[in-house]
Design a protein around this motif. Structure first.
Motif, PDB file in Angstrom:
ATOM      1  N   ALA A  31       0.723  -1.232   0.105  1.00 28.94           N
ATOM      2  CA  ALA A  31       0.154  -0.043  -0.041  1.00 28.94           C
ATOM      3  C   ALA A  31       1.018   1.234   0.099  1.00 28.94           C
ATOM      4  O   ALA A  31       1.862   1.281   0.699  1.00 28.94           O
ATOM      5  CB  ALA A  31      -1.083  -0.016   1.224  1.00 28.94           C
ATOM      6  N   VAL A  32       0.667   2.188  -0.739  1.00 25.49           N
ATOM      7  CA  VAL A  32       1.203   3.542  -0.960  1.00 25.49           C
ATOM      8  C   VAL A  32       0.237   4.632  -0.535  1.00 25.49           C
ATOM      9  O   VAL A  32      -0.681   4.732  -0.908  1.00 25.49           O
ATOM     10  CB  VAL A  32       1.652   3.696  -2.402  1.00 25.49           C
ATOM     11  N   PRO A  33       0.923   5.109   0.503  1.00 25.15           N
ATOM     12  CA  PRO A  33       0.033   6.368   1.198  1.00 25.15           C
ATOM     13  C   PRO A  33      -0.299   7.528   0.152  1.00 25.15           C
ATOM     14  O   PRO A  33       0.693   7.849  -0.573  1.00 25.15           O
ATOM     15  CB  PRO A  33       0.737   6.926   2.314  1.00 25.15           C
ATOM     16  N   CYS A  34      -1.446   8.010  -0.239  1.00 32.18           N
ATOM     17  CA  CYS A  34      -1.611   9.143  -0.936  1.00 32.18           C
ATOM     18  C   CYS A  34      -1.985  10.450  -0.243  1.00 32.18           C
ATOM     19  O   CYS A  34      -2.231  10.403   0.971  1.00 32.18           O
ATOM     20  CB  CYS A  34      -2.884   8.984  -1.872  1.00 32.18           C
ATOM     21  N   PRO A  35      -1.923  11.748  -0.949  1.00 30.13           N
ATOM     22  CA  PRO A  35      -2.093  12.728  -0.232  1.00 30.13           C
ATOM     23  C   PRO A  35      -3.070  12.991   0.473  1.00 30.13           C
ATOM     24  O   PRO A  35      -3.278  13.516   1.697  1.00 30.13           O
ATOM     25  CB  PRO A  35      -1.664  13.827  -1.293  1.00 30.13           C
ATOM     26  N   ASP A  36      -4.284  12.354  -0.079  1.00 32.81           N
ATOM     27  CA  ASP A  36      -5.748  12.545   0.558  1.00 32.81           C
ATOM     28  C   ASP A  36      -5.841  11.653   1.713  1.00 32.81           C
ATOM     29  O   ASP A  36      -7.069  11.166   2.150  1.00 32.81           O
ATOM     30  CB  ASP A  36      -6.761  12.378  -0.565  1.00 32.81           C
TER      31      ASP A  36
END
Length: 119
Positions: A31-36
């Protein structure tokens, strides 16, 4: 896992630890964290009955299926600089094992094996 998207190519680079999880469990999820605050997910699976790689989804929920035997044969020849590549529509998918990590793991294993047991 590191993901790189450029000019019609999606490159996925696995560490030795991630490769070990993939080969032991038959799948690996990253999982790659996103800005939102949401996560973009990438799942790799090994499929015994597959003749070629396949890819479904989008960059927020990507599922990559690899032919088990062909990918394991590729991984057994590491360290290597090329990747396990296949086309999925207009996109070229390349799954690599981090060469520097492979060298680092092998050096650590050989230095541990070379140490003698205390008497």
């Amino acid at each position: 896992m590191k993901l790189q998207v450029a000019a019609g190519q999606l490159r996925l680079r696995l560490s030795e630890e991630e490769l070990a999880l993939l080969t032991a469990d038959g799948s690996f999820h990253h999982a790659v964290p996103c800005p939102d605050g949401s996560n973009a997910c990438c799942r790799l699976t090994l499929q015994a009955d597959a003749d070629a790689g396949d890819c479904e989804g989008d960059l927020m929920d990507l599922r990559v299926a690899l032919p088990r035997d062909a990918f394991l044969a590729f991984a057994a020849e590491r360290p290597r600089r090329d990747g396990f590549a296949f086309a999925c529509g207009p996109l070229r998918i390349v799954v690599e094992v981090d060469v520097r990590d492979s060298h680092r793991v092998r050096r650590a294993a050989s230095s541990t094996a070379g140490q003698s047991e205390p008497n």
